[in-house]
Write an enzyme that holds these catalytic residues in place. Structure first.
Site, PDB file in Angstrom:
ATOM      1  CB  CYS A  35      42.991  64.360 -80.426  1.00  0.00           C
ATOM      2  SG  CYS A  35      42.235  63.281 -81.640  1.00  0.00           S
ATOM      3  CB  CYS A  38      39.296  64.082 -80.437  1.00  0.00           C
ATOM      4  SG  CYS A  38      40.452  62.719 -80.182  1.00  0.00           S
TER       5      CYS A  38
END
Length: 287
Positions: A35, A38
């Protein structure tokens, strides 16, 4: 990584998130290796955890490795940050928000700096030291002028002391912006009772009613006086009798006062049966 930022998983979630959130808010960052957002959010959260110095704890949880937890808390996209307080999830956000928005999110979770003084005021009031409690609450408002709970606590003390104007000033300022509308309504109802019932002589009013059962003004004054000393059943009986005799008297003053009492008692479970009983009687009388 710092002392206030840690990795968690299924094995230690109970201890490091749920149990720990009874001591300070815990932010759980659900993330994954693949991700990209993230990787943007993670250093911001770690920086803030260090800066806040333990006022909140950052718990980082790999959602791929802890899919059961991710499913339990409804994680549908990541990064997903969920806030826990006192063992419960209370708020969340999704995506790599700007630092300023994350700060605002965190600040909403943190206890007010006024809270220790508010708790000390509650203890003082329980001891009967109302003036000490008042002083502590005034100090609390210096630290957090917008703290609604402190303002309502202070208004309640003013009502108990029959400081009508001081209580009304606080309650009027909160009327259109209070979060706890139930408590605000109950205090407004109490203020009306104090305003109307202070100084009345129940014995003299009872004698007036005995001499003239149609003395509705005496019945209304007696109802206020009885409610002021928490003698709610006979107060409601007097008001209901006024409604039976003349429901329109003084612009339906008795019915409106009954509704005020229902509001006042509505937040207290011990009066649920009483309120239900007189709601039914009022409805039958009016219909």
């Amino acid at each position: 990584m710092n002392a206030f930022s840690l990795d968690v998983g299924s094995a230690d979630f109970q201890e490091k998130v749920l149990a720990a959130s009874h001591r300070a808010p815990v932010l759980v960052d659900f993330w994954a290796e693949w991700c990209a957002p993230c990787r943007i959010l993670k250093p911001i959260l770690e920086k803030l955890a260090a800066e806040y110095g333990g006022r909140f704890i950052l718990a980082k949880l790999n959602s791929d490795q802890n899919q059961e937890l991710a499913a339990r808390y409804g994680v549908r996209s990541i990064p997903n940050v969920k806030a826990f307080v006192n063992g419960e999830m209370v708020d969340e956000f999704t995506g790599a928000l700007p630092e300023a928005q994350i700060r605002a999110f965190i600040d909403k979770l943190l206890p007010s700096p006024a809270e220790p003084l508010r708790l000390a005021a509650r203890e003082a009031r329980a001891r009967g030291d109302a003036e000490v409690a008042c002083s502590l609450l005034a100090d609390a408002l210096q630290l957090d002028p917008a703290n609604e709970i402190v303002q309502l606590d202070l208004a309640e003390i003013h009502i108990d002391a029959h400081r009508i104007d001081a209580a009304r000033t606080i309650l009027d300022a909160l009327e259109h912006r209070a979060k706890d509308m139930a408590r605000l309504g109950a205090l407004q109802a109490r203020l009306k009772l104090v305003t109307a019932g202070a100084g009345a002589d129940p014995a003299a009013l009872t004698a007036r009613i005995a001499a003239n059962a149609g003395d509705l003004d005496a019945r209304l004054q007696l109802a206020h006086a009885l409610a002021l000393v928490h003698d709610y059943r006979p107060a409601l009986e007097q008001l209901l009798e006024i409604v039976r005799r003349d429901r329109q008297w003084q612009d339906q003053a008795a019915r409106k006062t009954m509704l005020d009492l229902f509001t006042l008692l509505g937040g207290n479970a011990q009066y649920d049966d009483l309120v239900r009983e007189f709601r039914i009687q009022l409805a039958r009388t009016l219909n």
